[in-house]
Design an enzyme around this catalytic site. Structure first.
Site, PDB file in Angstrom:
ATOM      1  N   GLY A  49       0.793  -1.217   0.000  1.00 45.82           N
ATOM      2  CA  GLY A  49       0.000   0.000   0.000  1.00 45.82           C
ATOM      3  C   GLY A  49       0.827   1.269   0.000  1.00 45.82           C
ATOM      4  N   CYS A  50       2.141   1.125  -0.073  1.00 42.04           N
ATOM      5  CA  CYS A  50       3.026   2.280  -0.121  1.00 42.04           C
ATOM      6  C   CYS A  50       3.566   2.432  -1.538  1.00 42.04           C
ATOM      7  CB  CYS A  50       4.199   2.108   0.845  1.00 42.04           C
ATOM      8  SG  CYS A  50       3.713   1.993   2.568  1.00 42.04           S
TER       9      CYS A  50
END
Length: 135
Positions: A49-50
């Protein structure tokens, strides 16, 4: 209540009026953080998710939460350093009780980070909370 290390960062942010100075301070916090051993930068420690590459490896000692973290982006390394200040040394059972959103809001980060960075920061907080819950 935030840790003394996080309170120190918050006080520094209060002192720095200009966002550019705060941004530089975040980068300096990241540079000062010890690098994570490359052998720990594996899929199991990667934070999904980064936008940048981010790894977080928990360490639980004496019932207290700690972690090593790293990123390939300087600003993200700084955000990891801020999260380390927020969570390091906290009893494992109290990690979930820390309102990271409120504490980080004190620094004014959300309004100056891109949407991708804000999403990544939330993903890092979620990962830390999950690691502490599993400990």
């Amino acid at each position: 209540m935030a840790t003394p290390a996080f309170e120190e960062i918050a006080e520094t942010f209060d002192f720095l009026d200009d966002w550019e100075d705060r941004y530089r301070h975040v980068i300096e916090l990241g540079k000062a953080m010890p690098p994570m051993d490359a052998s720990l930068q594996v899929p199991a420690t990667k934070v999904e998710g980064c936008a940048s590459q981010v790894w977080i490896m928990p360490r639980i000692e004496g019932g207290r939460f700690d972690f090593q973290g790293d990123s390939d982006a300087l600003i993200v390394r700084g955000l990891i350093a801020i999260l380390h200040a927020l969570y390091s040394g906290v009893p494992v059972g109290e990690v979930a009780g820390i309102n990271a959103t409120a504490e980080l809001a004190r620094l004014g980060l959300e309004e100056h980070l891109s949407a991708q960075r804000s999403n990544g920061l939330r993903a890092m907080v979620e990962r830390i909370r999950n690691l502490a819950a599993a400990a």
